[in-house]
Design an enzyme around this catalytic site. Sequence first.
Site, short mmCIF file in Angstrom:
data_model
loop_
_atom_site.label_atom_id
_atom_site.label_comp_id
_atom_site.label_asym_id
_atom_site.label_seq_id
_atom_site.Cartn_x
_atom_site.Cartn_y
_atom_site.Cartn_z
NE ARG A 238 -22.52 5.84 18.84
CZ ARG A 238 -22.01 7.03 18.57
NH1 ARG A 238 -20.71 7.19 18.48
NH2 ARG A 238 -22.81 8.06 18.40
CG HIS B 28 -10.85 -8.85 -0.99
ND1 HIS B 28 -10.21 -7.72 -1.42
CD2 HIS B 28 -12.16 -8.53 -0.91
CE1 HIS B 28 -11.10 -6.76 -1.59
NE2 HIS B 28 -12.29 -7.23 -1.29
CG ASP C 286 -4.14 -9.77 2.44
OD1 ASP C 286 -4.39 -8.85 3.24
OD2 ASP C 286 -4.43 -9.72 1.24
NE ARG D 57 -22.13 6.81 14.75
CZ ARG D 57 -23.43 6.83 15.06
NH1 ARG D 57 -24.18 5.78 14.82
NH2 ARG D 57 -23.99 7.91 15.60
NE ARG E 96 -3.51 -4.64 -6.11
CZ ARG E 96 -3.17 -5.44 -5.10
NH1 ARG E 96 -2.67 -6.64 -5.35
NH2 ARG E 96 -3.34 -5.07 -3.85
CG ASP E 97 1.10 -3.24 -14.67
OD1 ASP E 97 -0.01 -3.09 -15.18
OD2 ASP E 97 1.82 -2.30 -14.28
O1 F6P Z 1 -2.11 -6.30 -0.03
C1 F6P Z 1 -3.24 -7.14 -0.02
C2 F6P Z 1 -4.43 -6.32 0.12
O2 F6P Z 1 -4.11 -5.52 1.19
C3 F6P Z 1 -5.80 -6.94 0.40
O3 F6P Z 1 -6.06 -7.29 1.70
C4 F6P Z 1 -6.71 -5.85 -0.07
O4 F6P Z 1 -7.97 -6.35 -0.38
C5 F6P Z 1 -6.00 -5.34 -1.27
O5 F6P Z 1 -4.65 -5.52 -1.02
C6 F6P Z 1 -6.28 -3.91 -1.61
O6 F6P Z 1 -5.52 -3.59 -2.73
P1 F6P Z 1 -5.42 -2.19 -3.46
O7 F6P Z 1 -4.41 -1.40 -2.72
O8 F6P Z 1 -4.96 -2.50 -4.82
O9 F6P Z 1 -6.77 -1.57 -3.38
#
Ligand code: F6P
Length: 376
Positions: free
Chosen positions: A170, A179, A135, A294, A74-75
């Site tokens: 349940r 997100h 996403d 759950r 993610r750089d």
């Molecule tokens: O690839 C996108 C995503 O899957 C989001 O839905 C999720 O919140 C995020 O990546 C999680 O990222 P990481 O693997 O860096 O925790």
Amino acid sequence: MAKHIGILTAGGDSPGLNAAIRGVGKSAIGEYGMNVIGFRDGFRGLLENRFIRLNGAALSGILTIGGTILGTSRDKPHRMMMGDQEMDMTNVIVENYHNHNLDVLVCLGGGGTQKNAYRLMKEGLNVVTLPKTIDNDVACTDVTFGFDTALGIATEAIDRLHSTAHSHHRIIVVEVMGHNAGWLALGAGIAGGADVVLIPEIPYDVEKVAESILERARGGKAFSIVAISEGAMSNEDAAMMHDMEKQLKKAKKKDKTEEVAQIEATLKVFEEQQTQNTVHLSRQLEKLTRLESRVTILGHLQRGGTPSAADRLLATRLGTACTDLINAGVYGVMVAARGEGAEPVPLDEVAGNRKIVPLDHPWLNTAREIGVNLGD
Ligand code: F6P
């Protein structure tokens, strides 16, 4: 002169990345006689000159493999962690691009990658991007590769949760990735027959969710499946978040650096607490319905493994369309999926925009019409 292509994968991995690398590579070499190298671990590989030659042998046998053979990170070029310091390394990246005699840098990524690629374009580099993320929230494209595979995995999970929820009478709250956008929870919720679907675009009222579950119980179905996106929020939390974002905008406009830092830190804590949201919701539902509940968090399962046929096809055809554009000298674009074809979209239209679920989207109508509770 044969063109030189550099390719990298950045951001969270996604099924279909290798199919896309293969699509770009095979067509570049076979159709146009170009040279292709792949940088390791996203923009960091370009910074650190870590790369591999993508020849026929390297591209062979990768179509069905999940993840990315190049590695990812993610750089961000303008905010690289160098030891424990964050530094702007754009200049070095630009220099390395030229040292490799590249004609173009192909960046495979989601929203963040589109922004980073656009920044490099403004520094004078030729860039072309492809839209990938489970996403499905990249702007200006019908769909992103990775989404279909994740949709299948999340749907199967919801299918499987049904029998255990049913047997134990349940509630099962299943957390799906996403997100900022609810495509995955909504799609899998509909396909898997969830009873409640909660997404970031529609803040929820927990009492209304509980009431819909009780209504089902009164009708003889004492189990319910709640599919929730990671980023879904209650009305109260959404209002608080909205307020903080407004304050942040104001503080930024007035250049109040300290205030900006303070609000950003509060927002970060708030977002971290969000990860507890699903568990909290499950407890609230137990209290309100007196049914046992759950939680299942699908997490990275949704990103792993072999890509679906639809993702392999999409990634491959976007990959070859990418090479066609490079051959024609079209740069500064994302190769978007449009129906069964592909179209170049200027990067400035993509970068910084996000495709969330519009409130009048047909999937939402469909969900409502089959009785799914959307929390509102
Ligand atoms: O690839 C996108 C995503 O899957 C989001 O839905 C999720 O919140 C995020 O990546 C999680 O990222 P990481 O693997 O860096 O925790």
